[in-house]
Motif scaffolding. Structure first.
Motif, short mmCIF file in Angstrom:
data_model
loop_
_atom_site.label_atom_id
_atom_site.label_comp_id
_atom_site.label_asym_id
_atom_site.label_seq_id
_atom_site.Cartn_x
_atom_site.Cartn_y
_atom_site.Cartn_z
N ARG A 1 0.84 -1.21 0.00
CA ARG A 1 0.00 0.00 0.00
C ARG A 1 0.86 1.26 0.00
NH1 ARG A 1 -3.48 -2.86 3.49
NH2 ARG A 1 -2.77 -1.84 5.39
N LEU A 2 1.91 1.24 0.85
CA LEU A 2 2.78 2.42 0.94
C LEU A 2 3.46 2.69 -0.41
CD1 LEU A 2 4.49 1.82 4.42
CD2 LEU A 2 2.75 3.53 3.88
N SER A 3 3.91 1.63 -1.07
CA SER A 3 4.58 1.82 -2.36
C SER A 3 3.65 2.47 -3.38
CB SER A 3 5.10 0.48 -2.89
OG SER A 3 6.28 0.12 -2.19
N ASN A 4 2.36 2.33 -3.18
CA ASN A 4 1.38 2.93 -4.11
C ASN A 4 1.03 4.37 -3.80
OD1 ASN A 4 1.01 0.78 -5.86
ND2 ASN A 4 -0.48 -0.21 -4.52
N ASP A 5 1.20 4.82 -2.54
CA ASP A 5 0.66 6.16 -2.24
C ASP A 5 1.61 7.14 -1.54
OD1 ASP A 5 0.57 5.47 0.49
OD2 ASP A 5 -1.58 5.08 0.50
N VAL A 6 2.87 6.75 -1.28
CA VAL A 6 3.79 7.69 -0.63
C VAL A 6 4.44 8.63 -1.65
CG1 VAL A 6 4.39 6.22 1.36
CG2 VAL A 6 5.75 6.07 -0.75
N ILE A 7 4.78 9.82 -1.19
CA ILE A 7 5.57 10.75 -2.00
C ILE A 7 6.31 11.68 -1.03
CG2 ILE A 7 3.69 12.44 -2.32
CD1 ILE A 7 4.80 12.68 -5.29
N SER A 8 7.54 12.02 -1.37
CA SER A 8 8.37 12.83 -0.46
C SER A 8 8.53 14.25 -0.99
CB SER A 8 9.74 12.18 -0.27
OG SER A 8 9.59 10.87 0.26
N LEU A 9 8.49 15.20 -0.06
CA LEU A 9 8.60 16.63 -0.38
C LEU A 9 10.02 17.12 -0.04
CD1 LEU A 9 5.22 17.82 1.19
CD2 LEU A 9 5.68 17.25 -1.22
N PRO A 10 10.43 18.25 -0.61
CA PRO A 10 11.75 18.79 -0.27
C PRO A 10 11.95 18.89 1.25
CG PRO A 10 10.81 20.04 -2.08
CD PRO A 10 9.74 19.11 -1.59
N MET A 11 13.12 18.45 1.72
CA MET A 11 13.43 18.47 3.15
C MET A 11 14.93 18.64 3.35
SD MET A 11 13.30 18.17 6.45
CE MET A 11 11.63 17.83 6.99
N HIS A 12 15.30 19.71 4.02
CA HIS A 12 16.70 19.90 4.42
C HIS A 12 16.73 20.99 5.48
CE1 HIS A 12 16.88 23.58 1.92
NE2 HIS A 12 16.22 22.89 1.02
N ALA A 13 17.88 21.17 6.09
CA ALA A 13 18.00 22.09 7.24
C ALA A 13 17.92 23.56 6.84
CB ALA A 13 19.32 21.83 7.97
N TYR A 14 17.97 23.84 5.54
CA TYR A 14 18.03 25.24 5.07
C TYR A 14 16.78 25.65 4.30
CZ TYR A 14 22.63 24.29 6.72
OH TYR A 14 23.66 23.92 7.54
N LEU A 15 15.69 24.89 4.51
CA LEU A 15 14.42 25.21 3.86
C LEU A 15 13.73 26.32 4.65
CD1 LEU A 15 12.48 24.48 1.59
CD2 LEU A 15 11.56 22.67 3.03
N ASP A 16 13.77 27.54 4.11
CA ASP A 16 13.24 28.69 4.88
C ASP A 16 11.71 28.73 4.81
OD1 ASP A 16 12.44 30.32 2.53
OD2 ASP A 16 14.59 30.41 2.17
N ALA A 17 11.12 29.46 5.73
CA ALA A 17 9.65 29.49 5.86
C ALA A 17 8.94 29.98 4.58
CB ALA A 17 9.26 30.34 7.08
#
Length: 383
Positions: A351-367
């Motif tokens: 199920r996870l393989s069908n519906d997961v997606i990752s967004l940009p993530m790092h320590a310097y992602l400003d608001a």
């Protein structure tokens, strides 16, 4: 929209921002190695191992060439091989099961928990029974601290102890996270991590490390790392690898480790902003009680019926990259589909393989940039 109007693309992981923050320190650290020319096992390697031991609380750190080598070297040190079974979650990067298969042992794939994406204790127990039923000898379990969050190490340790298995923690994505107030690196027999550039603590190439409190294991690992050498480099006492970490990479990591705690705090702030901004629209990651995460990835689950490819394309048009970890769980991949799976199957992984997606993530992602990402996600879901 003409080319000049296209939104400025957002980096998925911003290594350049970290580079700016560190200024000349890494350049100078690398220059010191170029000056002393000890490219293999130079003084920075030993210094890094000491710094990592202090950070993690582990007695021994053995640096190595990659996270995959870190896993493989521990299995080799424990003489895992044909006829043995090693239990692994299926929803993970292929290196977890690959290291097992390379020894000639059989990876037995088990399912994960729907909320944390980490190994499911019930499926682990069933997987051990499946292995025995197939005439294999269960030797070890490799829990994975997936996407940066610690697995449930108490539950895993209890099962491993009752079944006579050793625990090899795959913290390739989780180094820097903690479980019940203790940093990863001190759970199980050994912990493996990766310093691939995209990891929360990454070098400028391939690299890895093994953490253990076992003196004998550490000694064996140091031998395996250099072709299995004994006291005399031409008397190799066991099979080994060329598993060393380059001195230049150690120099890079020493500088990065100095700002790592600060970066972990920043990553947690980014995760909290995502959770507030998206929690009512998608399934956001959830931390289990007593666990922290270093947020190697920020992975959401899309609502049922949302076309994942269309969603990714809508974000891409806004200059926002996404990634999917993992479109196929290990038991669904060509090289691994003939290995055993735990009784009852692996429905959560599928199920996870069908519906997961990752967004940009790092320590310097400003608001402001993050607000733009959140807005684009909202827009893509309402389209």
């Amino acid at each position: 929209m003409n080319q000049h109007m296209r939104p400025e693309p957002v980096p998925f992981i911003d290594i350049a921002a970290q580079r700016r923050r560190l200024g000349k320190t890494i350049d100078e650290a690398v220059a010191r190695v170029l000056a002393h020319c000890q490219f293999i096992n130079g003084p920075e390697v030993t210094a890094l191992e000491a710094a990592l031991a202090k950070f993690s609380g582990a007695r021994h750190v053995v640096s190595c060439a990659s996270g995959t080598d870190a896993l493989l070297m521990v299995l080799m040190a424990k003489q895992v091989g044909p006829g043995d079974a090693v239990l692994c979650p299926s929803f993970t990067f292929c290196a977890t099961g690959e290291a097992v298969a390379l020894t000639g042992a059989t990876p037995v794939f088990v399912d994960v928990d729907e909320a944390t994406f980490n190994i499911d204790a019930g499926s682990l127990t069933r997987g051990i029974a499946t292995a025995r039923h197939r005439g294999l000898k269960p030797r070890a379990v490799i829990p994975v601290d997936l996407f940066g969050q610690s697995a449930d190490h108490d539950a895993i340790a209890a099962i491993a102890a009752s079944e006579g298995l050793f625990v090899l923690d795959d913290a390739a994505q989780g180094f820097g996270a903690s479980y019940q107030g203790r940093r990863l690196g001190t759970f199980g027999l050994a912990t493996a991590t990766s310093f691939f550039p995209a990891k929360p603590l990454g070098c400028f190439g391939d690299g890895g490390a093994i953490f253990t409190d076992d003196d004998g294991l550490a000694e064996t690992l140091r031998s395996i790392r250099v072709h299995g050498q004994g006291a005399d480099k031409y008397d190799n006492v066991r099979l080994g690898l060329t598993g060393r970490l380059d001195t230049i990479q150690a120099a890079v990591l020493i500088e990065k480790l100095k700002i790592f705690e600060d970066e972990i705090a920043a990553r947690n702030a980014v995760a909290a902003r995502y959770s507030r901004g998206l929690g009512n629209l998608v399934t956001v990651p959830r931390l289990a009680p007593g666990c922290t995460s270093v947020w190697a990835q920020y992975t959401i689950r899309l609502p049922q019926g949302v076309d994942r490819d269309g969603f990714a394309a809508a974000l891409k048009a806004q200059g926002i990259p996404t990634a999917i970890y993992y479109t196929r769980s290990m038991h669904q991949q060509t090289a691994y589909r003939d290995f055993p799976v735990a009784d009852g199957g692996l429905p959560v992984s599928e199920r996870l393989s069908n519906d997961v997606i990752s967004l940009p993530m790092h320590a310097y992602l400003d608001a402001p940039t993050q607000a733009r990402i959140i807005e684009a996600v909202r827009g893509a879901l309402s389209a």
